[in-house]
Write an enzyme that holds these catalytic residues in place. Structure first.
Site, PDB file in Angstrom:
ATOM      1  N   PRO A  96      56.933  36.360  68.740  1.00 23.10           N
ATOM      2  CA  PRO A  96      56.915  35.186  69.625  1.00 23.10           C
ATOM      3  C   PRO A  96      57.238  33.914  68.846  1.00 23.10           C
ATOM      4  CG  PRO A  96      54.932  36.528  69.902  1.00 23.10           C
ATOM      5  CD  PRO A  96      55.636  37.045  68.694  1.00 23.10           C
ATOM      6  N   GLY A  97      57.825  32.950  69.535  1.00 19.59           N
ATOM      7  CA  GLY A  97      58.130  31.672  68.901  1.00 19.59           C
ATOM      8  C   GLY A  97      59.623  31.405  68.855  1.00 19.59           C
ATOM      9  N   ILE A  98      59.971  30.234  68.360  1.00 19.65           N
ATOM     10  CA  ILE A  98      61.375  29.833  68.242  1.00 19.65           C
ATOM     11  C   ILE A  98      62.032  30.633  67.120  1.00 19.65           C
ATOM     12  CG2 ILE A  98      62.914  27.893  67.724  1.00 19.65           C
ATOM     13  CD1 ILE A  98      60.701  26.041  68.838  1.00 19.65           C
ATOM     14  N   ASP A 121      49.768  33.773  52.171  1.00 18.17           N
ATOM     15  CA  ASP A 121      50.221  34.723  51.155  1.00 18.17           C
ATOM     16  C   ASP A 121      51.104  35.755  51.842  1.00 18.17           C
ATOM     17  OD1 ASP A 121      50.521  35.986  48.746  1.00 18.17           O
ATOM     18  OD2 ASP A 121      48.551  36.933  48.749  1.00 18.17           O
ATOM     19  N   GLY A 133      63.967  31.708  63.949  1.00 18.83           N
ATOM     20  CA  GLY A 133      64.198  31.016  62.691  1.00 18.83           C
ATOM     21  C   GLY A 133      65.678  30.952  62.348  1.00 18.83           C
ATOM     22  N   MET A 134      66.063  29.936  61.583  1.00 18.39           N
ATOM     23  CA  MET A 134      67.454  29.790  61.160  1.00 18.39           C
ATOM     24  C   MET A 134      67.754  30.600  59.906  1.00 18.39           C
ATOM     25  SD  MET A 134      68.045  25.710  61.656  1.00 18.39           S
ATOM     26  CE  MET A 134      67.639  24.865  63.190  1.00 18.39           C
TER      27      MET A 134
END
Length: 580
Positions: A325-327, A380, A329-330
């Site tokens: 879930p989430g935007i 970590d 990543g580039m």
């Protein structure tokens, strides 16, 4: 056959000698933690921490070279290595660190041979030697000591605990600290009924303190009737030749932050790490053995235990890996197994145009985080190579996106998807998603903690680079942690500047800046443009962290680091600290 067995025995002995040498050097560095703490030598504290992290790989390379040169090992002789494992197992029968030695053996084997041989026939996929009830051969170095408050009184017992912790530096005012401890206990256990003692009332305390950064922790647990909880006394150095007790932490919730996966590794000297981990697991039942081994600096053992747990979970689950879930990543492709509380991250083949760096640079940034003090604000990670996952457990949408973005880092063969390299981190709620549903009180708490996270990272010489909320996560304990490392830099590499005034009125309407910008220039007053568009967030941020928008604030932090000033960063709330 006899010659082959003799060769196997010799190889096994050489590998174990390599491990024993590694553990001896590891212990030597660890044993200096007490002196570094008492002398307030914070530069040496950080240097020794970095040195200890790199030890393992050095010893593995050294041992492989020795095995290959001594025994002319070129290819894989299956019978030879089956026998070598059996010989090695016999050598570990009375060893004090058998689980660590098994992991070392696995590393030596896996660095030489193909992954198709990573089975229990040749390596220790499962532990062969039990670590139950292993104790030090030195009768004076038991893992923990018990104290009995019913005989001498609780405060007297705690005083005894402190006095027997082995500190040579005197305390600033131990009587004051004992009064503070008593007040904290009364506050925690309100009313006579809560403070009633039972026949079995006792304190059990790990014999050696835990050292990390600028603090030492005396860790134990109490048993009283059916109650059984952990506690820790935080000991600090006033840098004037005296020590003081800073707080008393009681219970799993307070201790969990101290032993969080976002903290740097502790140093604790003991011959039997498994005994320390067993003790910690009693007071931190939500922490896995993997996390606890990692917390005391044995991160390779943490990796081994994690992988065993992961294989076990895979056998007893059937859900599919999906895009996290989430935007998106580039730089990283991130996926997760819903039933498992971790995310898996792979460096993409190509980055978005604005990301002007290489895959190698990204890998170096992740190594930087591994070696650096994370001050409880950077997650970590576990790093693995040649990881195989069943293709039928990967959702078709995820598999297609992996093929589209990470094809060079994976292969598909015989129903398996094999990843050349991946990182594994604890799964958190992305901060941007958390804010979407947060109540006003939750929003205030989390934005305040978000700013605190940035400030504490800065104090540890880390500039996150990208402050967007999607790059931060919220842990189960509600703590904000940074987890996107591709743009981090040392604070000392950055040049914090104030935007110069426009030369002409029309400069402010120009699409290009009217001032020069170098690669490491940072303009803090611009942060608000992309972070504080939401009025509610802006109000809270400006209430607590307005200084983060000032170049002078950042430059002061940088100057402190350059001048060797190590700021205090506490893993527990300020409100828990004792008054002095």
């Amino acid at each position: 056959m006899e010659a082959s067995t003799g060769l196997s025995r010799n190889i096994a002995n050489t590998i174990l000698e390599g491990f024993n040498r590694h553990f001896s050097i590891f212990q030597q560095i660890t044993s200096g933690a007490r002196e570094r703490f008492e002398q307030a030598d914070w530069h040496a504290v950080h240097a020794s921490s970095r040195e200890r992290i790199t030890l393992y790989d050095q010893r593995i390379k050294e041992t492989i070279t020795k095995v290959q040169e001594l025994y002319k090992i070129a290819g894989l002789d299956l019978d030879l290595w089956r026998d070598t494992k059996l010989c090695y197992m016999r050598l570990l029968s009375y060893h004090l660190q058998p689980e660590l030695a098994e992991t070392f053996y696995n590393s030596v084997f896996c660095h030489q041979f193909d992954r198709i041989y990573y089975t229990n026939e040749f390596i220790f996929v499962r532990n062969a030697i039990s670590t139950d009830y292993i104790e030090s051969t030195d009768s004076e170095r038991v893992s923990y000591q018990s104290y009995y408050p019913n005989e001498i009184g609780l405060i007297a017992a705690i005083r005894q605990v402190i006095q027997q912790a082995g500190f040579q530096t005197p305390f600033e005012d131990l009587e004051r600290d004992m009064r503070s401890i008593r007040k904290a206990i009364v506050k925690r256990f309100r009313g006579k009924l809560a403070r009633k003692t039972h026949l079995n009332f006792q304190l059990s305390v790990i014999c050696s303190p835990f050292f990390r950064n600028k603090a030492a922790y005396i860790v134990g647990h109490y048993t009283n009737g059916r109650e059984d909880e952990g506690f820790a006394l935080a000991v600090l150095n006033n840098e004037q030749g005296q020590l003081y007790i800073d707080t008393l932490l009681i219970g799993e919730k307070q201790l969990s932050i101290v032993f969080s996966y976002s903290q740097a590794y502790f140093m604790i000297e003991h011959q039997v790490p498994s005994a320390i981990v067993d003790f910690l697991q009693k007071i931190l039942p939500e922490r896995t053995r993997s996390e606890l081994y990692s917390s005391i600096g044995l991160h390779k053992q943490g990796k081994s235990d994690f992988y065993r747990h992961f294989l076990h979970h895979m056998r007893h689950s059937s859900d599919k890996f999906v895009i996290a879930p989430g935007i998106r990543g580039m730089v990283m492709m991130v996926f997760t197994l819903p039933s498992y509380r971790y995310v898996f991250k792979i460096i993409k083949d190509k980055f978005a145009p604005q990301k002007e760096f290489t895959r190698k640079v990204v890998a170096e940034k992740y190594q930087l985080v591994k070696r650096h003090d994370r001050v409880g604000r950077m997650a970590d990670m576990l790093e693995y190579s040649d990881v195989s996952l069943p293709q039928d457990r990967i959702h078709p949408d995820l598999l297609q996106e992996l093929l589209d973005t990470c094809a060079s880092s994976m292969t598909i063969s015989d129903g398996k998807v094999i990843f050349k390299h991946l990182y594994i981190e604890r799964r958190m709620i992305p901060l941007n998603m958390y804010l979407e549903t947060a109540t006003e009180s939750q929003l205030e708490r989390v934005i305040r903690d978000y700013g605190d996270a940035i400030k504490q990272l800065a104090a540890a010489n880390i500039f996150p680079g990208d402050f967007l909320y999607k790059n931060f996560g919220v842990t189960q304990l509600g703590r904000v942690v940074f987890y996107d490392y591709d743009e981090i830099n040392y604070m000392t590499e950055c040049n914090f500047r104030k935007i110069p005034p426009p030369r002409f009125p029309e400069d402010e309407f120009s699409s290009e800046p009217w001032y020069s910008i170098e690669p490491f220039d940072v303009f803090p007053e611009e942060f608000g443009t992309f972070l504080l568009t939401n009025p509610k967030i802006r109000k809270v941020f400006m209430k607590y962290h307005k200084d983060l928008l000032s170049a002078a604030y950042w430059q002061k932090k940088k100057d402190n680091i350059l001048n060797g000033i190590y700021e205090d960063v506490f893993p527990y709330p300020e409100g828990l600290r004792f008054r002095r």
